[in-house]
Enzyme design. Sequence first.
Site, PDB file in Angstrom:
ATOM      1  N   ASP A  93     -31.424  56.557   2.844  1.00  0.00           N
ATOM      2  CA  ASP A  93     -31.995  57.726   2.178  1.00  0.00           C
ATOM      3  C   ASP A  93     -31.681  57.705   0.683  1.00  0.00           C
ATOM      4  O   ASP A  93     -30.756  57.018   0.230  1.00  0.00           O
ATOM      5  CB  ASP A  93     -31.500  59.021   2.810  1.00  0.00           C
ATOM      6  N   GLU A 157     -26.940  59.879   4.297  1.00  0.00           N
ATOM      7  CA  GLU A 157     -25.724  59.771   3.485  1.00  0.00           C
ATOM      8  C   GLU A 157     -25.760  60.714   2.307  1.00  0.00           C
ATOM      9  O   GLU A 157     -24.717  61.207   1.858  1.00  0.00           O
ATOM     10  CB  GLU A 157     -25.543  58.324   3.006  1.00  0.00           C
TER      11      GLU A 157
END
Length: 450
Positions: A93, A157
């Site tokens: 991400d 994350e």
Amino acid sequence: MAENGSTTGHRVGDRALEEVVRFTSDLIRIDTTNRGGGDCRERPAAEYAAERLAEAGLEPVLLERTPGRANVVARLAGTDPAAEALLVHGHLDVVPARADEWSVHPFSGEVRDGVVWGRGAVDMKNTDAMILAVVRDWMRAGVRPRRDVVIAFTADEEASAADGSGFLAERHAGLFEGCTEAIGESGAYTFHDGAGRRIYPVGAGERGTGWLRLTARGRAGHGSKVNHDNAVTRLAAAVTRIGEHRWPPRLTPTVRAALTELAALYGIEADLDGRHAAEGVDALLDKLGPAAALVEATVRNSANPTMLDAGYKVNVIPGEAVAHVDGRFLPGGEEEFRETLDRLTGPDVDWEFDHREVALQAPVDSPTFARMRAALKTFAPEGDVVPYCMSGGTDAKQFARLGITGYGFAPLRLPEGFDYQAMFHGVDERVPVEALHFGVHVLDHFLRTA
């Protein structure tokens, strides 16, 4: 079969150097923006990574806690079944990017003038691409590392990690059986000190995360009336005290090692003990010049107010006011952090953790750290490798729940004037092609010798 685990038995092929650039660009073009609150979809990037691993003969698995929030895990068997396994992880991400602020579209993955542009070029789709390129190169050449290498590409994350490494650690711990150490993001990059010295900091610790919600309550009323129980006033006073507080130095083993090694590089005497240790730390930072940036954020705890929310009309005194604070604490510093926040908020403001994660530290005298140092020196002999503690946090926090010691090792050789730290979450994020090639060489060397 290439010589297994040898420092000389394998050389990265040209195809891997081409692939790392292509994979970085391809992954950037897959928009995995994490806006928080569950607003993200990493699955297309996870499928892309899994396909590249499967093409090389591995058997990756895709795992989701929430539909669309996919993670990838694969294991490459080493030559020594008795050796402890090594985890190599990177997240899929990225943080949001506004196209109107960028020189190129942030999800173009454009390669221009020897540079790959786009959100994730440094944080951290470049490292994901390096991992893919190295593993595929090994499989083509018949190379196997000494230790089992577990590869994990994670979701979430950039938020809570609940759909990513947290989910993997809690629900799929068996996939990481035997892993005792890990490497992840934010370390082993070139830091130029402005005087010709090139420093490569390797992550051996992280401050803990303490994101706080402050709430002040008072007596609601008309904005024209005297009100000594004003929630906004109480909150503002507490926020000011927090923002102006000067935290005392607290030297963890990692930070102490970083300061000691940096002082030695510059021929500076480091007085870090005794009655005047606090003054000695700040005096040393002043003498280190630009290199102080590698450690100055991690010699103490911190708490920075970041958000305020109060009221709904200018002539109405609200009964409640809320603030958010980004707090960080060093290993061993959480008790001090809590006690200080109790004192700074005072009796009229309550505080609680919105999100809390542990602080980490890893040994800098371990064989693994020595091999990371050696891998960097092999391809950057002019560089000085030092340990450092990250001011923020990574997925290493979640994997630490499994007893895995994490290091920050995502190698890049960067030209002078390239502000690596500014690339994280910044406008015009980009990475030089040569830096990616360097990273593949160093990562290959380290993983074969770890």
